[in-house]
Design an enzyme around this catalytic site. Structure first.
Site, PDB file in Angstrom:
ATOM      1  N   TYR A 102     -12.754   6.399  10.695  1.00 23.49           N
ATOM      2  CA  TYR A 102     -12.004   7.210   9.441  1.00 23.49           C
ATOM      3  C   TYR A 102     -12.357   6.605   8.304  1.00 23.49           C
ATOM      4  O   TYR A 102     -12.784   5.360   8.201  1.00 23.49           O
ATOM      5  CB  TYR A 102     -10.455   6.684   9.573  1.00 23.49           C
ATOM      6  CG  TYR A 102      -9.298   6.986   8.737  1.00 23.49           C
ATOM      7  CD1 TYR A 102      -8.635   7.926   8.720  1.00 23.49           C
ATOM      8  CD2 TYR A 102      -9.352   5.910   7.526  1.00 23.49           C
ATOM      9  CE1 TYR A 102      -7.901   8.378   7.733  1.00 23.49           C
ATOM     10  CE2 TYR A 102      -8.494   6.180   6.496  1.00 23.49           C
ATOM     11  CZ  TYR A 102      -7.775   7.261   6.708  1.00 23.49           C
ATOM     12  OH  TYR A 102      -6.983   7.552   5.446  1.00 23.49           O
ATOM     13  N   THR A 126      -5.059  10.953  -0.339  1.00 26.61           N
ATOM     14  CA  THR A 126      -6.167  10.723   0.060  1.00 26.61           C
ATOM     15  C   THR A 126      -6.303  11.984   1.275  1.00 26.61           C
ATOM     16  O   THR A 126      -5.043  12.242   1.693  1.00 26.61           O
ATOM     17  CB  THR A 126      -6.447   9.397   0.676  1.00 26.61           C
ATOM     18  OG1 THR A 126      -5.482   9.223   1.665  1.00 26.61           O
ATOM     19  CG2 THR A 126      -6.697   8.509  -0.328  1.00 26.61           C
ATOM     20  N   HIS A 181       0.905  -1.262  -0.033  1.00 27.02           N
ATOM     21  CA  HIS A 181      -0.221  -0.237   0.042  1.00 27.02           C
ATOM     22  C   HIS A 181       0.552   1.285   0.034  1.00 27.02           C
ATOM     23  O   HIS A 181       0.357   2.422  -0.187  1.00 27.02           O
ATOM     24  CB  HIS A 181      -0.947   0.041   1.179  1.00 27.02           C
ATOM     25  CG  HIS A 181      -1.889   0.989   1.277  1.00 27.02           C
ATOM     26  ND1 HIS A 181      -2.385   1.540   0.146  1.00 27.02           N
ATOM     27  CD2 HIS A 181      -2.830   1.304   2.093  1.00 27.02           C
ATOM     28  CE1 HIS A 181      -3.246   2.619   0.383  1.00 27.02           C
ATOM     29  NE2 HIS A 181      -3.661   2.179   1.547  1.00 27.02           N
TER      30      HIS A 181
END
Length: 979
Positions: free
Chosen positions: A581, A594, A442
């Site tokens: 979140y 993001t 990621h």
């Protein structure tokens, strides 16, 4: 953008002057590099450094190419829109701190006292160190972008947040997708064919990205940042012992790594110019050979003790499962990696480089998940299964050479799929029953980039199926366009005058030299991973009562509605609102990733209190639901405009550390800790290609929830550690039914959107009034809303003639011994042939040859301008390219006029952000332009410096790569063999 002089006319003049200086400097730098490259030999290829030094400039140059590889008239389709993107804005300090206080309101258990304490902490920061850090951040952003060192003010710090932690990437970082089953009956249930189909689509996408012909993401005609696609293929996270990890990107990579039975293989899939060298039929041959060879691991002709003992071979393969080492904590993995290289500096270093530089890792599992929960868990961390060794006498007969120094002969060993992984890279995982998914590292890419990847490759397999149907009908020839349009030039039919392939695409085994100390570490890595898996609980909720259509028919945002369901379910179980979140896409800005949206608002708290009050009426519940949804949607849009809280405050903390200033007490305060202890970590990432999406929790007492909003259903994949995951899911299901009851029963809801779909209540032709027929909307019957004056064009295909040559699997090959040669399709170096066991060639079952000729066709791709905007609702932009009635584009991003005017005139950092130039380069690709291969006809406007925080690495030359590893050819199949 946010500086005090942004409105000063004089500053604009100075900025123009600065821009001209930057451009002139860039041109001089480029000319210098070109001049240096033109007078030197081709760049030597080295493996990445495995020592402790920080070689950020290592292998910064690519292999030199000839001047005819460049076309100054060619602009980058993929990255050409980068210069149009505005910079990520920095909010004012006062604005962010006010929002920070609002994020905490619903989390207090003693509201008055805690609220007062939080205000005091914020006021102290605002009157103390805060303004100074804000000014340092503004200056850092301005100078960094002017010098081309950063893309956004938070980029460097956010990358470090991913790469600096020492924790394992498994369950803590890597997300996963589970793909829907294939509608093609040839692929359904067939592991090899499904893997070959997905691999072929992935290789084609890698080809289009390298040539920069890959169509960019857009929203309402405006480009989105494509920077992350640099690190989608050929990238790997590399651990470092005394520093943070790095992302190594091999942008000239042309091979694919394959894992099967814990063993590693590879094959070359791209020509040096980026064209695809194998088609789907070739990939079936290659994967069958790898599958057969991997399942015979440990069987040797001169050792009859193992024979056909499958259990014993599985045990031996578990001892050499090098991939499980990537699940270790990062510093420990770095030390093991150094030990591997020190033990065999050439062999192990080259083997690691081959894996690191692969386009991606294709994983073939022997595991069949028994249910949807196990399927999700398998993609997240692999399966956990211990097997008791029953036949213990065999090990003793094999001698001390194979005796494990740490496992007793009759002990249990790990036979699950958790060891059949390489967690540092993008992995395409295909189970034994043909189901597929991905697990991706990621740090370099976000969910939206991975979603575009899986959407396109899944859609490409469906298009291939459709083309196999329509090609039999002359009237439909060329009617179905490609999703991924790449040039396929099969190496199997590109032969020289001696009948040899110009590119070696045969599979090869990647071998490691493993001392006993490394084998012990493999065992300990597996047991540590086993602890994580046993402590983890994954549960899937597939809610099928209603979905997006029902929610939108009631004038509610589907994403906000789903967020309310998760918050309310937790409140019903535990009686409190917790920190949550949700990531919001900021790709409308240059190098945007993001922003964090915090769903736990006071409106949500009021919603939970009203719903849990037995005296509340249905009208009151519906009113608070609509209000909470409205507030949530507004906050999401703010975050999409770069006006969030978390990234700004995080950057202020990091700028203090960067300047070696004392970190303010604000970042050690209780309010800061409260906002950063995320119990509900959620994310919306999905489209029709996905069945499930998920990830692990971010805190030990948290829940990781990935959800997919479908037209007629809602899918949640929930993961936790030692929590009541299933009970939470059941509560969530009850909440969804209760919320729907307020809006009316789902079966009675009619949704008419001028598309052909199966509504809950069928509308018959007799019920349609004559005046409601849209005579000029012919295109809408195919599921489209054709814009006025824009009609879809369908161009006929142009088919590239492919010579009728023998297929890859139809050319017989003799078995190679240590003293005899073979009439091989490819020239095998003597030093390799003398030490290589080549498996004989297999015949392909009838029927496959006829099904793979379509791959050489060149069909014009879809026109992105024809995509229809369906609804701006999802937090993650959903890009679906597929059949005509599947084209739609949705996102949670709302761009206002002011955000579009934040155009920075300074030079953009990155390799694709300047006007194309025509270099005068000389050099060679080391035989790349041999017989049967074509020189590249295009060149993108790239510098040699890679965009972002990744380190550019040089991969092996394709001719050198063919000499690595042990060659794996093909065995001849019997007539009754089923692939």
């Amino acid at each position: 953008v946010s500086g005090p002089s942004s409105d000063n006319n004089d500053s604009d003049v100075n900025m123009v002057s600065a821009v001209q200086k930057v451009i002139n400097t860039a041109h001089r730098t480029l000319d210098t590099k070109i001049s240096a490259l033109s007078d030197r030999d081709p760049v030597a290829i080295h493996a990445p450094s495995n020592n402790n030094s920080n070689n950020n400039q290592e292998d910064d140059d690519t292999i030199a190419t000839n001047a005819d590889d460049f076309d100054d008239t060619k602009t980058s389709v993929t990255f050409g829109g980068q210069t149009e993107l505005p910079p990520l804005p920095i909010p004012s300090l006062e604005e962010t701190l006010n929002k920070f206080l609002k994020c905490l309101d619903a989390l207090y258990y003693d509201y008055e006292e805690q609220k007062e304490a939080s205000q005091a902490v914020v006021l102290e920061f605002l009157q103390g160190e805060g303004p100074k850090l804000q000014q340092l951040l503004l200056e850092y952003d301005r100078t960094g972008r002017e010098r081309g060192e950063i893309g956004s003010y938070v980029e460097e710090f956010w990358n470090d947040a991913y790469l600096a932690p020492d924790s394992s990437v498994v369950l803590n970082l890597n997300p996963y997708f589970v793909l829907e089953s294939s509608p093609d009956p040839k692929l359904a249930g067939n592991q090899i064919r499904r893997a070959a189909s997905l691999c072929f689509a992935s290789v084609k996408m890698a080809s289009t990205i390298r040539k920069e012909d890959f169509k960019p993401d857009t929203f309402r005609g405006k480009p989105l940042c494509m920077d992350q696609f640099h690190a989608l293929f050929g990238a790997s996270r590399v651990p470092k012992r005394n520093e943070k990890d790095v992302i190594a990107v091999y942008d000239r990579s042309n091979h694919v790594a394959v894992m099967c039975c814990n063993q590693l293989y590879y094959f070359q899939a791209l020509w040096p110019d980026g064209d695809v060298a194998v088609d789907e039929g070739d990939l079936c041959d290659i994967l069958e050979a790898i599958h057969a060879h991997a399942h015979k691991y440990g069987k040797d002709d001169d050792e009859e003790s193992v024979g056909d003992d499958v259990e014993e071979r599985k045990f031996l393969s578990s001892l050499s499962a090098v991939g499980v080492l990537t699940s270790l904590n990062r510093k420990e993995w770095a030390m093991v990696r150094e030990e591997l290289v020190a033990h065999s500096p050439r062999k192990n270093s080259e083997s690691l480089t081959i894996v690191d530089s692969a386009l991606f890792v294709l994983v073939l599992d022997d595991y069949i998940p028994p249910n949807k929960h196990a399927a999700a868990a398998n993609m997240l961390h692999g399966s956990y299964e211990l097997t008791q060794r029953k036949n213990c006498k065999n090990l003793g007969k094999r001698g001390d050479k194979e005796q494990s120094p740490f496992i007793l002969p009759c002990e249990q060993y790990q036979s699950g799929s958790c060891t059949n992984r390489w967690y540092d890279k993008l992995q395409i995982i295909v189970t034994k029953d043909g189901n597929a998914g991905i697990n991706f590292e990621h740090s370099a890419i976000d969910g939206h980039t991975a979603l575009r990847f899986v959407s396109d490759i899944y859609a490409d397999t469906i298009i291939s199926f459709a083309q196999s149907i329509t090609k039999m009908v002359q009237a439909h020839d060329g009617f179905v366009p490609n999703v991924i349009d790449a040039k396929v030039k099969r190496a199997a039919v590109t032969l020289d005058d001696q009948g040899r392939t110009s590119l070696d695409v045969f599979p090869k085994k990647i071998n490691f030299s493993l001392p006993d100390s490394i084998k012990r570490k493999i065992h300990h890595a597996e047991t540590a991973l086993g602890d994580q898996i046993v402590a983890s609980d994954t549960f899937v909720l597939e809610f099928k009562d209603y979905g997006k259509r029902f929610i939108t028919s009631n004038k509610l945002s589907p994403d906000s509605y789903v967020q309310m369901s998760m918050m309310l379910a937790y409140y019903k179980l535990y009686g409190r609102v917790v920190c949550a979140y949700e990531p919001v896409l900021t790709k409308s800005f240059y190098h945007g990733r993001t922003e964090a949206m915090r769903p736990g608002t006071m409106e949500v708290k009021h919603l939970c209190e009203v719903f849990c009050n037995p005296r509340s009426s249905s009208e009151e519940k519906l009113a608070v639901l609509r209000n909470a949804v409205r507030v949530h949607s507004a906050l999401v849009k703010e975050c999409a405009r770069g006006k969030g809280v978390d990234r700004h405050l995080f950057a202020l903390k990091c700028i203090a550390e960067k300047h070696e200033l004392p970190v303010p007490d604000f970042f050690r305060s209780e309010p800061w800790k409260m906002l950063n202890h995320t119990i509900l970590s959620t994310s919306n990432c999905g489209n029709p290609s996905l069945a499930l999406f998920g990830f692990g929790p971010v805190v030990p007492d948290g829940l990781g929830i990935g959800y997919i909003i479908k037209d007629n259903g809602l899918n949640y994949a929930i993961c936790s550690k030692h929590r009541q995951t299933a009970r939470y899911a059941m509560t969530l299901e009850a909440v969804l039914k209760e919320m729907a009851h307020l809006l009316g029963p789902a079966p009675q809801t009619k949704v008419v959107d001028h598309r052909l779909h199966s509504d809950t209540t069928r509308l018959t032709l007799k019920q349609i009034p004559v005046h409601a027929i849209a005579y000029d909307a012919y295109g809408d019957i195919w599921g489209e809303s054709t814009p006025s004056g824009k009609h879809r064009k369908v161009s006929r295909v142009s088919v590239t003639d492919v010579p009728e040559m023998p297929a890859l699997a139809s050319v017989p090959t003799a078995v190679v011994s240590n003293t005899k040669s073979t009439p091989a399709l490819v020239s095998v170096p003597a030093d390799v042939a003398n030490n290589t066991t080549i498996i004989p060639l297999k015949d392909k079952p009838s029927g496959v040859e006829q099904e793979r000729r379509w791959s050489a066709e060149e069909i014009k791709p879809l026109d992105a301008s024809n995509l229809v905007e369906d609804e701006v609702d999802a937090v993650v932009l959903q890009m679906t390219q597929g059949m005509e009635n599947e084209k739609r584009l949705s996102a949670e991003i709302e761009l206002n006029d002011s955000s579009q005017q934040l155009q920075s005139p300074i030079k953009r950092r990155g390799s694709n952000d300047k006007l194309p130039t025509k270099p005068n380069r000389r050099g060679s690709n080391g035989g790349a332009r041999g017989s049967g291969s074509h020189a590249a006809r295009r060149h993108s406007s790239r510098e040699n410096k890679l965009v972002g925080f990744a380190q550019r690495k040089s991969s092996f030359e394709y001719s050198d790569l063919s000499k690595k590893g042990d060659s794996i050819l093909f065995e001849r199949l019997t007539d009754d063999h089923e692939p």
